[in-house]
Design an enzyme around this catalytic site. Structure first.
Site, PDB file in Angstrom:
ATOM      1  N   LEU A  37      28.544  65.563  26.176  1.00  0.00           N
ATOM      2  CA  LEU A  37      27.440  65.558  24.887  1.00  0.00           C
ATOM      3  C   LEU A  37      26.572  64.135  24.810  1.00  0.00           C
ATOM      4  CD1 LEU A  37      26.649  68.220  22.762  1.00  0.00           C
ATOM      5  CD2 LEU A  37      25.995  68.245  25.524  1.00  0.00           C
ATOM      6  N   THR A 117      24.674  58.423  45.278  1.00  0.00           N
ATOM      7  CA  THR A 117      23.316  58.120  44.598  1.00  0.00           C
ATOM      8  C   THR A 117      23.488  57.029  45.808  1.00  0.00           C
ATOM      9  OG1 THR A 117      22.077  55.773  43.200  1.00  0.00           O
ATOM     10  CG2 THR A 117      24.455  56.516  42.981  1.00  0.00           C
ATOM     11  N   TYR A 141      26.132  50.584  38.881  1.00  0.00           N
ATOM     12  CA  TYR A 141      26.380  51.049  39.447  1.00  0.00           C
ATOM     13  C   TYR A 141      26.768  51.998  39.858  1.00  0.00           C
ATOM     14  CZ  TYR A 141      23.814  55.644  39.475  1.00  0.00           C
ATOM     15  OH  TYR A 141      24.082  56.983  39.984  1.00  0.00           O
TER      16      TYR A 141
END
Length: 325
Positions: A37, A117, A141
């Protein structure tokens, strides 16, 4: 793939993970969502899924032989943050996946679908981008996701893992009560919708002098529900000892200006725009070739219309205002 299988969905309280978890449940599977979370939201966990609040680095505490596979979404995913704090991306994305692969190996869980990605490609030398294109990520990333893809390939060869990496282009839209809740928001469509809602004064257009029809960047937008369906197909297509890599996109692109104009039409609200300078590392055109996903997964996107994508995202944005989530 028979109904009633059991899957662990890491990062299943996030945008894409929650939509995939909802699709798995709708198909009759049992789902456990593992999410710390940090960027996900408890409200995003679909009803009917078991929820574990925890880190993917600790997956060995919960993963056991009763699971039929893992769908791995847990990752840090902000390009700008990855440049400022690359160590976070190596720790979370690479270290987290390394721990997950070890847990899967120890538990005898041998099927993995990985959320990768288009950032693994970097600046494309040709479009549409095919999976065999050179991988030269321009930020930590993308580099961390590419490192994970290499790690998975080695796991498949050495230990017989059946794995599919899905390289997303621009995911957009919403699926009922599941949509984008990023804070801060960095994706174009929800940012423009915030302008339409009066939450933001204007949308910044980063460069209007690119070699494209209207001078603004062109991107390939894929509806999150189409994306989710590809993950379920990937579970069926995964083959022991093989690492299959597939791009997920619609194969056609829309410019920033086209997206802004579509939001104006869908919402009926004015959307002021401000021209800003180009951002470093922004290619003029990023469009996927998804032929491999069509051939190997049997995937056929059915929500490629930009108006429909924006309509779903707008409905979710308004729902969020009503529910104050």
């Amino acid at each position: 793939m028979s109904n009633g299988q059991k899957y662990l969905v890491t990062g299943g309280a996030g945008y894409v993970g929650s939509v995939v978890a909802a699709h798995l449940l709708a198909a009759g599977h049992r789902v456990t969502v593992l999410d710390d979370l940090s960027t996900g939201h408890r409200v995003g966990v679909p009803e009917g899924a078991e929820f574990i609040e925890g880190r993917v680095q600790d997956a060995a505490r919960w993963l056991d032989p009763s699971y039929d596979g893992v769908l791995h979404f847990a990752a840090s995913s902000q390009v700008g943050e990855s440049v400022a704090h690359p160590e976070k991306y190596w720790t979370n994305n690479v270290g987290g996946t390394m721990a997950l692969l070890a847990a899967m190996r120890d538990a005898g869980v041998r099927t993995l679908v990985f959320s990768s990605t288009a950032a693994t490609y970097g600046e494309p030398t040709a479009t549409p981008i095919v999976e065999d294109a050179a991988t030269a990520p321009t930020n930590p990333y993308g580099a961390s996701k590419l490192a994970v893809d290499h790690m998975i390939s080695g796991e498949c060869v050495a230990h017989g893992l059946a794995a599919v990496s899905l390289r997303y282009f621009n995911v957009a839209g919403a699926y009922g009560r599941y949509g984008e809740r990023h804070d801060p928001e960095s994706h174009l469509i929800p940012l423009i919708l915030q302008v339409a809602q009066g939450k933001r004064e204007a949308i910044s257009v980063f460069g209007d002098d690119y070699p494209t029809p209207d001078g603004t960047c062109v991107r390939d937008y894929i509806h999150v529900a189409d994306l989710a369906e590809a993950h379920l197909l990937a579970l069926t297509a995964a083959t022991g000892g093989e690492h299959l890599i597939c791009n997920l996109g619609n194969g056609n692109g829309f410019s920033v200006r086209e997206v802004i104009e579509t939001v104006r039409k869908v919402t009926g609200h004015p959307v002021p725009e401000v021209i800003a300078g180009r951002r470093g590392g922004d290619p003029a055109v990023l469009v996927a070739s998804a032929e491999r996903a069509r051939d190997r997964l049997g995937w056929q996107p059915t929500r490629a219309d930009l108006v429909g994508i924006v309509e779903d995202a707008w409905e979710f944005a308004q729902r969020g205002e009503r529910e104050s989530v």
